[in-house]
Design a protein around this motif. Structure first.
Motif, PDB file in Angstrom:
ATOM      1  N   VAL A  10       0.817  -1.222   0.000  1.00 16.36           N
ATOM      2  CA  VAL A  10       0.000   0.000   0.000  1.00 16.36           C
ATOM      3  C   VAL A  10       0.850   1.272   0.000  1.00 16.36           C
ATOM      4  CG1 VAL A  10      -1.667   1.353   1.322  1.00 16.36           C
ATOM      5  CG2 VAL A  10      -2.076  -1.072   0.929  1.00 16.36           C
ATOM      6  N   PRO A  11       1.759   1.481   0.974  1.00 16.41           N
ATOM      7  CA  PRO A  11       2.547   2.715   0.933  1.00 16.41           C
ATOM      8  C   PRO A  11       3.567   2.745  -0.202  1.00 16.41           C
ATOM      9  CG  PRO A  11       3.285   1.325   2.739  1.00 16.41           C
ATOM     10  CD  PRO A  11       2.057   0.688   2.180  1.00 16.41           C
ATOM     11  N   SER A  12       4.150   1.594  -0.549  1.00 21.44           N
ATOM     12  CA  SER A  12       5.180   1.583  -1.588  1.00 21.44           C
ATOM     13  C   SER A  12       4.600   1.890  -2.962  1.00 21.44           C
ATOM     14  CB  SER A  12       5.917   0.238  -1.593  1.00 21.44           C
ATOM     15  OG  SER A  12       5.051  -0.821  -1.913  1.00 21.44           O
ATOM     16  N   THR A  13       3.407   1.355  -3.263  1.00 22.37           N
ATOM     17  CA  THR A  13       2.795   1.672  -4.554  1.00 22.37           C
ATOM     18  C   THR A  13       2.355   3.126  -4.615  1.00 22.37           C
ATOM     19  OG1 THR A  13       0.694   0.803  -3.710  1.00 22.37           O
ATOM     20  CG2 THR A  13       2.008  -0.657  -5.092  1.00 22.37           C
ATOM     21  N   GLY A  14       1.942   3.681  -3.484  1.00 25.38           N
ATOM     22  CA  GLY A  14       1.544   5.090  -3.459  1.00 25.38           C
ATOM     23  C   GLY A  14       2.680   6.023  -3.827  1.00 25.38           C
ATOM     24  N   VAL A  15       3.844   5.818  -3.221  1.00 20.76           N
ATOM     25  CA  VAL A  15       4.981   6.691  -3.500  1.00 20.76           C
ATOM     26  C   VAL A  15       5.523   6.443  -4.905  1.00 20.76           C
ATOM     27  CG1 VAL A  15       6.818   5.183  -2.570  1.00 20.76           C
ATOM     28  CG2 VAL A  15       7.071   7.666  -2.471  1.00 20.76           C
ATOM     29  N   THR A  16       5.429   5.200  -5.388  1.00 20.73           N
ATOM     30  CA  THR A  16       5.880   4.900  -6.749  1.00 20.73           C
ATOM     31  C   THR A  16       4.990   5.582  -7.786  1.00 20.73           C
ATOM     32  OG1 THR A  16       6.706   2.742  -6.001  1.00 20.73           O
ATOM     33  CG2 THR A  16       6.419   3.048  -8.367  1.00 20.73           C
ATOM     34  N   LEU A  17       3.678   5.533  -7.584  1.00 15.02           N
ATOM     35  CA  LEU A  17       2.762   6.230  -8.483  1.00 15.02           C
ATOM     36  C   LEU A  17       3.063   7.725  -8.517  1.00 15.02           C
ATOM     37  CD1 LEU A  17       0.273   6.506 -10.298  1.00 15.02           C
ATOM     38  CD2 LEU A  17      -1.145   6.522  -8.224  1.00 15.02           C
ATOM     39  N   MET A  18       3.312   8.321  -7.377  1.00 16.29           N
ATOM     40  CA  MET A  18       3.623   9.745  -7.319  1.00 16.29           C
ATOM     41  C   MET A  18       4.871  10.068  -8.145  1.00 16.29           C
ATOM     42  SD  MET A  18       4.333  12.122  -3.955  1.00 16.29           S
ATOM     43  CE  MET A  18       5.867  11.263  -3.568  1.00 16.29           C
ATOM     44  N   THR A  19       5.895   9.218  -8.054  1.00 19.30           N
ATOM     45  CA  THR A  19       7.129   9.445  -8.800  1.00 19.30           C
ATOM     46  C   THR A  19       6.893   9.340 -10.305  1.00 19.30           C
ATOM     47  OG1 THR A  19       8.406   8.527  -6.965  1.00 19.30           O
ATOM     48  CG2 THR A  19       9.525   8.711  -9.086  1.00 19.30           C
ATOM     49  N   TYR A  20       6.180   8.288 -10.728  1.00 18.21           N
ATOM     50  CA  TYR A  20       5.892   8.123 -12.151  1.00 18.21           C
ATOM     51  C   TYR A  20       5.030   9.273 -12.680  1.00 18.21           C
ATOM     52  CZ  TYR A  20       7.827   3.400 -12.693  1.00 18.21           C
ATOM     53  OH  TYR A  20       8.678   2.326 -12.790  1.00 18.21           O
ATOM     54  N   ALA A  21       4.060   9.723 -11.884  1.00 21.91           N
ATOM     55  CA  ALA A  21       3.188  10.813 -12.317  1.00 21.91           C
ATOM     56  C   ALA A  21       3.969  12.116 -12.475  1.00 21.91           C
ATOM     57  CB  ALA A  21       2.053  10.999 -11.315  1.00 21.91           C
ATOM     58  N   LEU A  22       4.873  12.394 -11.559  1.00 25.06           N
ATOM     59  CA  LEU A  22       5.679  13.613 -11.644  1.00 25.06           C
ATOM     60  C   LEU A  22       6.567  13.625 -12.884  1.00 25.06           C
ATOM     61  CD1 LEU A  22       6.705  14.110  -7.895  1.00 25.06           C
ATOM     62  CD2 LEU A  22       5.122  15.519  -9.228  1.00 25.06           C
ATOM     63  N   HIS A  23       6.935  12.440 -13.378  1.00 22.99           N
ATOM     64  CA  HIS A  23       7.753  12.335 -14.590  1.00 22.99           C
ATOM     65  C   HIS A  23       6.903  12.088 -15.833  1.00 22.99           C
ATOM     66  CE1 HIS A  23      10.889  11.814 -11.523  1.00 22.99           C
ATOM     67  NE2 HIS A  23      11.741  12.187 -12.461  1.00 22.99           N
ATOM     68  N   GLU A  24       5.572  12.267 -15.716  1.00 20.84           N
ATOM     69  CA  GLU A  24       4.622  12.156 -16.841  1.00 20.84           C
ATOM     70  C   GLU A  24       4.648  10.775 -17.485  1.00 20.84           C
ATOM     71  OE1 GLU A  24       5.409  15.431 -19.446  1.00 20.84           O
ATOM     72  OE2 GLU A  24       4.597  16.910 -18.030  1.00 20.84           O
ATOM     73  N   HIS A  25       4.724   9.741 -16.650  1.00 20.80           N
ATOM     74  CA  HIS A  25       4.684   8.363 -17.123  1.00 20.80           C
ATOM     75  C   HIS A  25       3.378   7.689 -16.724  1.00 20.80           C
ATOM     76  CE1 HIS A  25       8.614   8.585 -18.724  1.00 20.80           C
ATOM     77  NE2 HIS A  25       9.287   8.456 -17.598  1.00 20.80           N
ATOM     78  N   VAL A  26       2.260   8.423 -16.774  1.00 24.70           N
ATOM     79  CA  VAL A  26       0.949   7.877 -16.409  1.00 24.70           C
ATOM     80  C   VAL A  26      -0.083   8.324 -17.432  1.00 24.70           C
ATOM     81  CG1 VAL A  26      -0.894   7.834 -14.683  1.00 24.70           C
ATOM     82  CG2 VAL A  26       1.494   7.878 -13.930  1.00 24.70           C
ATOM     83  N   ASP A  27      -0.881   7.365 -17.943  1.00 29.11           N
ATOM     84  CA  ASP A  27      -2.018   7.676 -18.808  1.00 29.11           C
ATOM     85  C   ASP A  27      -3.274   7.562 -17.938  1.00 29.11           C
ATOM     86  OD1 ASP A  27      -4.160   7.694 -20.613  1.00 29.11           O
ATOM     87  OD2 ASP A  27      -2.936   6.825 -22.209  1.00 29.11           O
ATOM     88  N   TRP A  28      -3.747   8.685 -17.435  1.00 28.21           N
ATOM     89  CA  TRP A  28      -4.871   8.692 -16.506  1.00 28.21           C
ATOM     90  C   TRP A  28      -6.173   8.278 -17.174  1.00 28.21           C
ATOM     91  CZ3 TRP A  28      -3.664   9.176 -11.503  1.00 28.21           C
ATOM     92  CH2 TRP A  28      -2.446   9.794 -11.174  1.00 28.21           C
ATOM     93  N   HIS A  29      -6.326   8.530 -18.471  1.00 26.86           N
ATOM     94  CA  HIS A  29      -7.565   8.197 -19.169  1.00 26.86           C
ATOM     95  C   HIS A  29      -7.797   6.691 -19.228  1.00 26.86           C
ATOM     96  CE1 HIS A  29      -8.230  12.330 -20.380  1.00 26.86           C
ATOM     97  NE2 HIS A  29      -6.993  12.399 -20.830  1.00 26.86           N
ATOM     98  N   ILE A  30      -6.730   5.915 -19.243  1.00 23.97           N
ATOM     99  CA  ILE A  30      -6.844   4.459 -19.211  1.00 23.97           C
ATOM    100  C   ILE A  30      -6.799   3.952 -17.772  1.00 23.97           C
ATOM    101  CG2 ILE A  30      -5.702   2.299 -19.863  1.00 23.97           C
ATOM    102  CD1 ILE A  30      -4.810   3.639 -22.429  1.00 23.97           C
ATOM    103  N   GLY A  31      -5.951   4.537 -16.964  1.00 26.17           N
ATOM    104  CA  GLY A  31      -5.740   4.056 -15.603  1.00 26.17           C
ATOM    105  C   GLY A  31      -6.959   4.195 -14.709  1.00 26.17           C
ATOM    106  N   ILE A  32      -7.707   5.288 -14.830  1.00 26.86           N
ATOM    107  CA  ILE A  32      -8.838   5.525 -13.925  1.00 26.86           C
ATOM    108  C   ILE A  32      -9.965   4.503 -14.131  1.00 26.86           C
ATOM    109  CG2 ILE A  32     -10.693   7.138 -13.348  1.00 26.86           C
ATOM    110  CD1 ILE A  32      -8.616   9.402 -13.629  1.00 26.86           C
TER     111      ILE A  32
END
Length: 249
Positions: A183-205
């Protein structure tokens, strides 16, 4: 709208598998996004984390309701996993996607072989009390966290087989503790990937919403299946995902 519904159904299928194996679904979501949507490895990992974070949170709560997760075991795992997942994710966002994809597949094959072999090695019977003292849980949390952050999987992928073999936990207890680590490790990892624009929110949500609807069903199946069946299914699951990634490479 049709695409949104497809992403929702994909998340539901992955959420069920994640609930059964206690892994949050990342091991199948990443190959699916790479193969079906042509994503680079880092974007697939970051997008998967949008689904994994709520899924592992809900799955952890469901496991805790059925088999109580002890704080004295979960706390050192989660604390170490948080720090090292952050470090692993910082490394991952700057690497070559093709090299990461190959490493991802190799990691899953090694993990599958290790988990499968442990079913046939003689070992003491599992119990609710762990055989190793709490500092070793921090070591496990550190190793699981850095690999989880690097591959965007959630630290439970490595922690589950180690907890069930080295620490002597039952498969269900191991999966519950691994989710507490994730739970905490995936949270901080998602934050890091999002800050580097490595997330497609339209598919992920929509995938996240589908996973939330189905993960509880997967957890119920996990408690209904024999332990050997759970481990065998987990190994086959890893080999299948690795084959998909190698095919793409």
């Amino acid at each position: 709208m049709i695409e949104w519904a497809m992403h929702l159904l994909l998340g539901a299928a992955i959420g069920t598998l994640g609930g059964i194996f206690g892994i949050g679904g990342g091991l199948i979501a990443i190959p699916a996004l790479v193969l079906m949507f042509g994503m680079d490895q880092q974007i697939a990992q970051g997008t998967t984390l949008v689904m994994v974070v709520p899924n592992v949170t809900l799955a952890m709560w469901r496991y805790h309701q059925r088999t109580r997760i002890l704080l004295r075991h979960a706390a050192p795992l989660a604390a170490a996993g948080l720090v090292f997942a952050w470090l692993g994710s910082l490394i991952a966002v700057g690497l070559d996607p093709d090299a990461m994809r190959t490493a991802f597949a190799i990691f899953m094959l090694v993990l599958a072989a290790y988990t499968y072999l442990q079913m046939y090695l003689r070992k003491p019977p599992p119990s609710a009390e762990l055989r190793q003292p709490w500092p070793w849980l921090m070591v496990l949390g550190s190793g699981s966290g850095i690999l989880g952050g690097f591959f965007g999987l959630g630290a439970s992928v490595l922690a589950t087989p180690v907890l069930s073999t080295v620490f002597g936990a039952t498969q269900v207890v191991a999966q519950g503790l691994s989710l507490a680590l994730a739970v905490p490790s995936t949270g901080v990892t998602l934050m890091t990937y999002a800050l580097h624009e490595h997330v497609d929110w339209h598919i992920g949500i929509p995938m996240a919403l589908g996973g939330l609807l189905s993960v509880s069903w997967g957890v119920r199946l996990a408690h209904a299946l024999p332990e050997k069946s759970l481990r065998t299914g987990f190994c086959l699951f890893l080999v299948l995902c690795a084959a998909l990634m190698i095919f793409k490479a």
